[in-house]
Design a protein around this motif. Structure first.
Motif, PDB file in Angstrom:
ATOM      1  N   HIS A 180       0.818  -1.211   0.000  1.00 54.97           N
ATOM      2  CA  HIS A 180       0.000   0.000   0.000  1.00 54.97           C
ATOM      3  C   HIS A 180       0.858   1.270   0.000  1.00 54.97           C
ATOM      4  O   HIS A 180       0.560   2.234  -0.710  1.00 54.97           O
ATOM      5  CB  HIS A 180      -0.913   0.017   1.232  1.00 54.97           C
ATOM      6  CG  HIS A 180      -2.031  -0.971   1.161  1.00 54.97           C
ATOM      7  ND1 HIS A 180      -3.043  -0.895   0.234  1.00 54.97           N
ATOM      8  CD2 HIS A 180      -2.301  -2.069   1.921  1.00 54.97           C
ATOM      9  CE1 HIS A 180      -3.894  -1.889   0.417  1.00 54.97           C
ATOM     10  NE2 HIS A 180      -3.459  -2.622   1.429  1.00 54.97           N
ATOM     11  N   SER A 243      -1.582  -9.574  -3.126  1.00 50.80           N
ATOM     12  CA  SER A 243      -2.691 -10.193  -2.390  1.00 50.80           C
ATOM     13  C   SER A 243      -4.048  -9.720  -2.898  1.00 50.80           C
ATOM     14  O   SER A 243      -4.182  -8.584  -3.367  1.00 50.80           O
ATOM     15  CB  SER A 243      -2.577  -9.861  -0.901  1.00 50.80           C
ATOM     16  OG  SER A 243      -2.881  -8.495  -0.675  1.00 50.80           O
ATOM     17  N   PRO A 244      -5.059 -10.577  -2.803  1.00 47.12           N
ATOM     18  CA  PRO A 244      -6.417 -10.176  -3.193  1.00 47.12           C
ATOM     19  C   PRO A 244      -6.918  -8.974  -2.394  1.00 47.12           C
ATOM     20  O   PRO A 244      -7.611  -8.112  -2.940  1.00 47.12           O
ATOM     21  CB  PRO A 244      -7.254 -11.420  -2.905  1.00 47.12           C
ATOM     22  CG  PRO A 244      -6.287 -12.556  -2.953  1.00 47.12           C
ATOM     23  CD  PRO A 244      -4.996 -12.001  -2.435  1.00 47.12           C
ATOM     24  N   ALA A 245      -6.581  -8.902  -1.105  1.00 48.10           N
ATOM     25  CA  ALA A 245      -7.054  -7.794  -0.274  1.00 48.10           C
ATOM     26  C   ALA A 245      -6.497  -6.466  -0.778  1.00 48.10           C
ATOM     27  O   ALA A 245      -7.216  -5.456  -0.823  1.00 48.10           O
ATOM     28  CB  ALA A 245      -6.642  -8.026   1.182  1.00 48.10           C
ATOM     29  N   LEU A 246      -5.217  -6.449  -1.164  1.00 48.68           N
ATOM     30  CA  LEU A 246      -4.629  -5.231  -1.706  1.00 48.68           C
ATOM     31  C   LEU A 246      -5.342  -4.822  -2.990  1.00 48.68           C
ATOM     32  O   LEU A 246      -5.628  -3.648  -3.211  1.00 48.68           O
ATOM     33  CB  LEU A 246      -3.133  -5.439  -1.950  1.00 48.68           C
ATOM     34  CG  LEU A 246      -2.347  -4.239  -2.473  1.00 48.68           C
ATOM     35  CD1 LEU A 246      -0.955  -4.194  -1.840  1.00 48.68           C
ATOM     36  CD2 LEU A 246      -2.201  -4.289  -3.990  1.00 48.68           C
ATOM     37  N   ARG A 248      -8.448  -5.512  -3.892  1.00 50.01           N
ATOM     38  CA  ARG A 248      -9.806  -5.030  -3.607  1.00 50.01           C
ATOM     39  C   ARG A 248      -9.762  -3.599  -3.065  1.00 50.01           C
ATOM     40  O   ARG A 248     -10.613  -2.769  -3.401  1.00 50.01           O
ATOM     41  CB  ARG A 248     -10.498  -5.966  -2.617  1.00 50.01           C
ATOM     42  CG  ARG A 248     -10.877  -7.309  -3.198  1.00 50.01           C
ATOM     43  CD  ARG A 248     -11.839  -8.052  -2.276  1.00 50.01           C
ATOM     44  NE  ARG A 248     -11.214  -8.389  -1.004  1.00 50.01           N
ATOM     45  CZ  ARG A 248     -10.585  -9.527  -0.755  1.00 50.01           C
ATOM     46  NH1 ARG A 248     -10.490 -10.446  -1.712  1.00 50.01           N
ATOM     47  NH2 ARG A 248     -10.057  -9.773   0.443  1.00 50.01           N
ATOM     48  N   TRP A 249      -8.777  -3.309  -2.221  1.00 52.50           N
ATOM     49  CA  TRP A 249      -8.690  -1.977  -1.632  1.00 52.50           C
ATOM     50  C   TRP A 249      -8.446  -0.931  -2.713  1.00 52.50           C
ATOM     51  O   TRP A 249      -9.125   0.104  -2.757  1.00 52.50           O
ATOM     52  CB  TRP A 249      -7.560  -1.948  -0.601  1.00 52.50           C
ATOM     53  CG  TRP A 249      -7.661  -0.804   0.353  1.00 52.50           C
ATOM     54  CD1 TRP A 249      -8.253  -0.819   1.576  1.00 52.50           C
ATOM     55  CD2 TRP A 249      -7.164   0.530   0.154  1.00 52.50           C
ATOM     56  NE1 TRP A 249      -8.160   0.430   2.168  1.00 52.50           N
ATOM     57  CE2 TRP A 249      -7.501   1.274   1.309  1.00 52.50           C
ATOM     58  CE3 TRP A 249      -6.489   1.167  -0.873  1.00 52.50           C
ATOM     59  CZ2 TRP A 249      -7.170   2.614   1.462  1.00 52.50           C
ATOM     60  CZ3 TRP A 249      -6.155   2.510  -0.734  1.00 52.50           C
ATOM     61  CH2 TRP A 249      -6.492   3.212   0.417  1.00 52.50           C
ATOM     62  N   ASP A 310      -8.394 -13.317  -9.841  1.00 51.87           N
ATOM     63  CA  ASP A 310      -9.082 -14.070  -8.790  1.00 51.87           C
ATOM     64  C   ASP A 310     -10.442 -14.599  -9.226  1.00 51.87           C
ATOM     65  O   ASP A 310     -10.960 -15.535  -8.601  1.00 51.87           O
ATOM     66  CB  ASP A 310      -9.250 -13.183  -7.551  1.00 51.87           C
ATOM     67  CG  ASP A 310      -7.912 -12.795  -6.930  1.00 51.87           C
ATOM     68  OD1 ASP A 310      -6.936 -13.536  -7.128  1.00 51.87           O
ATOM     69  OD2 ASP A 310      -7.846 -11.731  -6.271  1.00 51.87           O
TER      70      ASP A 310
END
Length: 389
Positions: A180, A243-246, A248-249, A310
């Motif tokens: 990030h 990462s998927p979370a990164l 999505r953010w 994903d």
């Protein structure tokens, strides 16, 4: 498996099939986005020029153009930078450059001379050959004024990559995937450089780069930096490791900035609507536009590829077939769209209906004609789809 001919640069290295699928989807999605963007040109305030104008108009196309410009071609440059690394590794610099010239330079030269030059001549009106040549010299990039500038830039960036690679001794450093903090720093730097450049070069102000290549400095930092980041992403395997979370953010950041851009351009008072003040200069409106465009470009460039990675886990037959012909579809689409747009100026219809008709026909014809061109040896050679071995 995914069609191995889609990205021949990767075939020798045997990349994961999932990566090929992701690249296929990105390439097709962005080329379709570009075709749809150009399909809308006659129906709203583009801020630039287009060969066809229509009395059917809507201001709602304004944010459509702006958001598309902030992400569409940037993703293509990101993809191009990603693919240039393994292609040069596999072929070697000299053979790689010959292949790039054949695939990019030959269509660029032929279409500029055989198609765009006559358009420029007709636009200048009757006159002597000397006046015509003088006019082209004074406005050197005009023969490429439609969409071939992207091809010219891609050829230039590719050559610059090869030169840098030779000077740096063929470096193979694997860049770690950014987090990030690094992505936010890049976004801030991109916004700052873009805003400063727009003091002198507002949006839709085109100049002849190196005396010939059409360039829009207002968006140039975005394109160049994403090409470089694409090459770094390949070396560092970012598509596999981020990462998927990164994703999505940052996708949420890009979507939120897109919504904000639309709201500002359409729902705010006239003082907020983007005009000459927001298109360039040192004012706060230009800073707001540069900031939102930067957040759209960075957020979606990070979020969309990871979202596709994903969500799509198996080859899509239609997408694989379209990916094979996507480059040719890009080259041909303007020459197919403009006649359709010209033929639909007379009905008194909604601009959205006209846009829908042109967009659907444009996408279908662009990919359809591109597919058929692969069966015509002379045309196939002209479009650079059969480079010499």
């Amino acid at each position: 498996m995914a069609n191995p001919q889609t990205f021949p640069e990767h075939a020798a290295a045997g990349p994961p099939v999932g990566r090929l699928i992701t690249l296929d989807v990105i390439r097709v999605a962005v080329v379709v986005m570009v075709i749809v963007h150009h399909a809308a040109q006659p129906y709203g305030p583009t801020g630039g020029g287009w060969p066809v104008t229509d009395t059917a108009q809507s201001d709602w196309f304004r944010p459509f153009y702006t958001v598309n410009s902030a992400i569409g071609l940037g993703l293509l440059f990101l993809l191009a930078g990603y693919l240039v690394v393994p292609a040069c590794d596999r072929k070697g610099p000299r053979r790689f450059l010959v292949g790039r010239w054949y695939r990019l330079g030959v269509p660029l030269l032929v279409f500029a001379v055989a198609v765009n030059l006559p358009f420029a001549w007709a636009d200048q009106g009757p006159g002597s050959i000397g006046d015509f040549v003088g006019g082209l010299y004074a406005d050197a990039w005009r023969p490429l004024y439609l969409h071939l500038w992207f091809v010219a830039h891609l050829l230039l960036y590719t050559a610059a990559y090869v030169v840098w690679r030779r000077l740096a001794g063929n470096p193979r450093r694997a860049w770690a995937a950014p987090g990030h903090r690094a992505i936010a720093a890049y976004a801030v730097a991109l916004i700052g450089v873009t805003w400063i450049l727009r003091f002198r070069f507002p949006v839709d102000d085109w100049v002849p780069l190196l005396g010939l290549i059409p360039a829009e400095p207002a968006h140039l930092p975005h394109y160049v930096s994403l090409f470089v980041l694409g090459a770094m992403a390949n070396r560092g395997h970012w598509l596999s490791t981020m990462s998927p979370a990164l994703g999505r953010w940052w996708l949420a950041v890009g979507v939120a900035a897109s919504v904000a851009m639309t709201a500002i351009q359409m729902l705010a008072p006239d003082a907020w609507r983007f005009n000459a003040t927001a298109d360039g200069g040192a004012g706060w409106q230009s800073l707001v536009r540069s900031t939102l465009e930067g957040l759209i470009g960075v957020g979606l460039a990070v979020g969309l590829p990871l979202l596709i990675r994903d969500l799509v886990h198996r080859p899509l037959r239609l997408v694989s077939a379209m990916a094979v012909t996507s480059y040719v579809a890009y080259i041909l689409h303007v020459y197919l769209l403009v006649p359709i747009q010209g033929a639909t100026t007379w009905p008194d219809l909604s601009p959205f209906l006209k846009f829908g008709i042109v967009a659907v026909l444009g996408v279908a014809l662009s990919f359809g004609v591109a597919h058929l061109s692969g069966r015509v040896p002379g045309l196939r050679a002209l479009l650079g789809t059969t480079p010499p071995r």
